[in-house]
Design an enzyme around this catalytic site. Structure first.
Site, PDB file in Angstrom:
ATOM      1  N   GLU A 166      42.767  30.905  50.168  1.00 55.19           N
ATOM      2  CA  GLU A 166      41.816  31.867  50.756  1.00 55.19           C
ATOM      3  C   GLU A 166      40.700  31.121  51.459  1.00 55.19           C
ATOM      4  O   GLU A 166      40.695  29.882  51.501  1.00 55.19           O
ATOM      5  CB  GLU A 166      41.255  32.778  49.667  1.00 55.19           C
ATOM      6  CG  GLU A 166      40.467  32.017  48.607  1.00 55.19           C
ATOM      7  CD  GLU A 166      39.899  32.892  47.499  1.00 55.19           C
ATOM      8  OE1 GLU A 166      39.806  34.115  47.651  1.00 55.19           O
ATOM      9  OE2 GLU A 166      39.518  32.311  46.460  1.00 55.19           O
ATOM     10  N   LYS A 196      34.951  36.297  39.574  1.00 60.11           N
ATOM     11  CA  LYS A 196      33.918  36.231  40.621  1.00 60.11           C
ATOM     12  C   LYS A 196      32.693  35.548  40.016  1.00 60.11           C
ATOM     13  O   LYS A 196      31.675  36.176  39.721  1.00 60.11           O
ATOM     14  CB  LYS A 196      33.603  37.630  41.176  1.00 60.11           C
ATOM     15  CG  LYS A 196      32.980  37.567  42.581  1.00 60.11           C
ATOM     16  CD  LYS A 196      33.101  38.883  43.303  1.00 60.11           C
ATOM     17  CE  LYS A 196      32.304  38.941  44.591  1.00 60.11           C
ATOM     18  NZ  LYS A 196      32.664  37.975  45.617  1.00 60.11           N
ATOM     19  N   HIS A 216      26.674  23.762  25.534  1.00 60.35           N
ATOM     20  CA  HIS A 216      27.715  24.328  26.383  1.00 60.35           C
ATOM     21  C   HIS A 216      28.342  25.615  25.845  1.00 60.35           C
ATOM     22  O   HIS A 216      28.533  26.574  26.577  1.00 60.35           O
ATOM     23  CB  HIS A 216      28.819  23.290  26.637  1.00 60.35           C
ATOM     24  CG  HIS A 216      28.378  22.167  27.528  1.00 60.35           C
ATOM     25  ND1 HIS A 216      27.337  21.331  27.208  1.00 60.35           N
ATOM     26  CD2 HIS A 216      28.838  21.755  28.728  1.00 60.35           C
ATOM     27  CE1 HIS A 216      27.180  20.448  28.177  1.00 60.35           C
ATOM     28  NE2 HIS A 216      28.074  20.685  29.115  1.00 60.35           N
ATOM     29  N   TYR A 266      29.186  37.672  39.525  1.00 55.48           N
ATOM     30  CA  TYR A 266      28.466  38.520  40.470  1.00 55.48           C
ATOM     31  C   TYR A 266      29.431  39.470  41.151  1.00 55.48           C
ATOM     32  O   TYR A 266      30.644  39.369  40.994  1.00 55.48           O
ATOM     33  CB  TYR A 266      27.703  37.667  41.493  1.00 55.48           C
ATOM     34  CG  TYR A 266      28.568  37.007  42.551  1.00 55.48           C
ATOM     35  CD1 TYR A 266      29.433  35.965  42.231  1.00 55.48           C
ATOM     36  CD2 TYR A 266      28.526  37.442  43.872  1.00 55.48           C
ATOM     37  CE1 TYR A 266      30.219  35.360  43.210  1.00 55.48           C
ATOM     38  CE2 TYR A 266      29.311  36.839  44.857  1.00 55.48           C
ATOM     39  CZ  TYR A 266      30.149  35.807  44.524  1.00 55.48           C
ATOM     40  OH  TYR A 266      30.935  35.223  45.482  1.00 55.48           O
ATOM     41  N   ARG A 293      19.770  24.645  25.592  1.00 50.59           N
ATOM     42  CA  ARG A 293      20.934  24.134  26.301  1.00 50.59           C
ATOM     43  C   ARG A 293      22.016  23.642  25.327  1.00 50.59           C
ATOM     44  O   ARG A 293      21.753  22.852  24.440  1.00 50.59           O
ATOM     45  CB  ARG A 293      20.537  23.004  27.254  1.00 50.59           C
ATOM     46  CG  ARG A 293      21.713  22.562  28.125  1.00 50.59           C
ATOM     47  CD  ARG A 293      21.297  21.537  29.168  1.00 50.59           C
ATOM     48  NE  ARG A 293      22.440  21.192  29.994  1.00 50.59           N
ATOM     49  CZ  ARG A 293      23.372  20.284  29.672  1.00 50.59           C
ATOM     50  NH1 ARG A 293      23.263  19.609  28.535  1.00 50.59           N
ATOM     51  NH2 ARG A 293      24.392  20.048  30.462  1.00 50.59           N
ATOM     52  N   ARG A 326      36.216  45.405  39.089  1.00 47.60           N
ATOM     53  CA  ARG A 326      36.303  43.932  39.174  1.00 47.60           C
ATOM     54  C   ARG A 326      35.133  43.292  38.431  1.00 47.60           C
ATOM     55  O   ARG A 326      35.298  42.260  37.762  1.00 47.60           O
ATOM     56  CB  ARG A 326      36.321  43.488  40.638  1.00 47.60           C
ATOM     57  CG  ARG A 326      36.508  41.979  40.778  1.00 47.60           C
ATOM     58  CD  ARG A 326      36.731  41.554  42.216  1.00 47.60           C
ATOM     59  NE  ARG A 326      35.552  41.786  43.044  1.00 47.60           N
ATOM     60  CZ  ARG A 326      35.501  41.561  44.357  1.00 47.60           C
ATOM     61  NH1 ARG A 326      36.561  41.097  44.994  1.00 47.60           N
ATOM     62  NH2 ARG A 326      34.409  41.803  45.042  1.00 47.60           N
ATOM     63  N   LEU A 355      40.456  34.883  44.685  1.00 43.08           N
ATOM     64  CA  LEU A 355      39.729  36.068  44.239  1.00 43.08           C
ATOM     65  C   LEU A 355      40.409  37.266  44.884  1.00 43.08           C
ATOM     66  O   LEU A 355      40.573  37.294  46.111  1.00 43.08           O
ATOM     67  CB  LEU A 355      38.264  36.024  44.693  1.00 43.08           C
ATOM     68  CG  LEU A 355      37.502  37.278  44.259  1.00 43.08           C
ATOM     69  CD1 LEU A 355      37.112  37.175  42.792  1.00 43.08           C
ATOM     70  CD2 LEU A 355      36.276  37.510  45.117  1.00 43.08           C
TER      71      LEU A 355
HETATM   72  N1  PDD Z   1      32.826  37.202  48.858  1.00 41.71           N
HETATM   73  N2  PDD Z   1      37.543  35.414  48.221  1.00 41.71           N
HETATM   74  C1  PDD Z   1      36.328  34.880  47.955  1.00 41.71           C
HETATM   75  C2  PDD Z   1      36.274  33.483  47.435  1.00 41.71           C
HETATM   76  C3  PDD Z   1      35.162  35.634  48.157  1.00 41.71           C
HETATM   77  O1  PDD Z   1      33.962  35.096  47.859  1.00 41.71           O
HETATM   78  C4  PDD Z   1      35.259  36.960  48.675  1.00 41.71           C
HETATM   79  C5  PDD Z   1      34.058  37.818  48.928  1.00 41.71           C
HETATM   80  C6  PDD Z   1      36.545  37.466  48.951  1.00 41.71           C
HETATM   81  C7  PDD Z   1      36.746  38.868  49.476  1.00 41.71           C
HETATM   82  O2  PDD Z   1      36.455  39.830  48.486  1.00 41.71           O
HETATM   83  P1  PDD Z   1      35.939  41.293  48.879  1.00 41.71           P
HETATM   84  O3  PDD Z   1      36.947  41.898  49.819  1.00 41.71           O
HETATM   85  O4  PDD Z   1      35.867  42.013  47.605  1.00 41.71           O
HETATM   86  O5  PDD Z   1      34.591  41.081  49.518  1.00 41.71           O
HETATM   87  C8  PDD Z   1      37.653  36.677  48.696  1.00 41.71           C
HETATM   88  C9  PDD Z   1      31.597  37.955  48.907  1.00 41.71           C
HETATM   89  C10 PDD Z   1      31.471  38.827  50.105  1.00 41.71           C
HETATM   90  C11 PDD Z   1      30.423  37.002  48.720  1.00 41.71           C
HETATM   91  O6  PDD Z   1      30.587  36.054  47.950  1.00 41.71           O
HETATM   92  O7  PDD Z   1      29.350  37.250  49.283  1.00 41.71           O
END
Ligand code: PDD
Length: 319
Positions: free
Chosen positions: A198, A166, A121, A41, A119, A64, A222
């Site tokens: 993070e 992501k 994997h 996403y 289904r 990304r 991320l």
């Molecule tokens: N999340 N690290 C993680 C695990 C995240 O889920 C996000 C952002 C970030 C920051 O990334 P960015 O600056 O591109 O938003 C770092 C989004 C906002 C979400 O999952 O809704």
């Protein structure tokens, strides 16, 4: 960190070539996103301003998105122009519908899963990815929250080692967000092997003696779109920046801690695990400088859009 407030009850969303009310959008239970969390996403802000609405750092978000898809072997269903046009369609539909005012900041949520199959994997052959786009009003943190800062808790990072993707497989992040919620905190800051990684949905920054530090880009975090942005802003502000491993003790001894994400921009952390951050538990000078620079960066992109620097984009999104 939940982001979206004041969302219309039934926005118009895009699902597999159709615009439909959210309440009518359906995916089969054998969608691999549902069965395996097999998808990715993206979340990108679209800022409202006098000249319309401009996506912020959009090329970075789309890059990304393309990287995430490539890493899990899904063919990108659109090129950058196609994604832009698609989001513009969803924005336009929601404006026409009254669900989104032209003067509202918005957030675009894009999800692509591998698709629907019996289904099993391993990747099935010959299936179409499921594509979903939703645009919602975005309520950014207010001045009071920025002035007060946010409380965070910390925990061990137990997620997988592909955090650079992501992925919609967010159970590890969900559990950390829930841990924060249960402790009346804004975010959980994670450590892996004693080193800062993070937050559950944000990147984390540490200030010491006027310099800014962040964990290096790696598969353990991320790379937020704000990561590169804030790195650029430090140069503009004359703040020394270093990407390097940060030990837990360094985080706890920081002068300032900051968190960043698309939906929160940049916020100061003023309490960690019940203790004040820095000498007084108040937002610091580096936060103030970077937050102001962030707002200037937004204004610059808005102005460029108005002046037609990103004209292709402006026409598509703001028309
Ligand atoms: N999340 N690290 C993680 C695990 C995240 O889920 C996000 C952002 C970030 C920051 O990334 P960015 O600056 O591109 O938003 C770092 C989004 C906002 C979400 O999952 O809704």
């Amino acid at each position: 960190m939940t982001a979206v407030c004041d969302a219309p009850l039934d926005p118009i969303v895009y699902l597999n070539r159709e615009l439909v009310p959210l309440s009518e959008a359906r995916v089969p239970v054998l969608d691999r996103g549902f069965i395996f969390g097999d998808g990715i996403y993206e979340v990108a802000p679209l800022y409202a301003h006098a000249g319309g609405r401009t996506p912020f750092r959009f090329a970075h978000h789309l890059a990304r998105l393309a990287r995430s898809l490539e890493k899990i072997g899904i063919v990108n269903p659109f090129d950058a122009a196609g994604w832009r046009a698609l989001i513009e369609r969803v924005v336009a539909a929601n404006e026409a519908d009254g669900g989104l005012r032209v003067d509202q900041n918005a957030i675009a949520y894009v999800q692509v899963t591998r698709g629907v199959a019996k289904r099993g994997h391993a990747f099935p052959a010959g299936i179409q990815p499921t594509v979903f786009v939703m645009v919602s009003p975005l309520n950014l943190p207010g001045a009071a929250q920025r002035a007060q800062g946010v409380r965070c808790v910390s925990a061990e990072d137990r997620r997988w080692l592909n955090c650079d993707i992501k992925s919609v497989s967010l159970l590890g992040n969900v559990l950390m967000a829930q841990y924060a919620a249960e402790n009346d905190a804004f975010e959980t800051i994670q450590f892996r092997d004693g080193l800062l990684t993070e937050g559950s949905s944000s990147n984390v920054w540490v200030v010491k003696d006027g310099a800014l530090f962040a964990p290096p880009r790696s598969q353990k975090i991320l790379e937020g779109i704000r990561y590169g942005l804030i790195e650029e802003l430090t140069q503009e502000c004359g703040i020394r920046f270093e990407a390097r491993e940060i030990a837990e003790a360094e985080l706890r001894a920081a002068d300032e801690i900051l968190v960043s994400s698309a939906t929160k921009e940049l916020l100061p952390v003023t309490q960690l695990d019940g203790r004040p951050v820095g000498h007084d538990g108040k937002p610091g000078a580096v936060f103030a400088a970077l937050y102001a620079a962030y707002q200037r960066a937004k204004a610059k992109e808005a102005l460029e859009a108005q002046q037609g620097v990103n004209s292709e984009f402006r026409e598509r999104i703001i028309a």
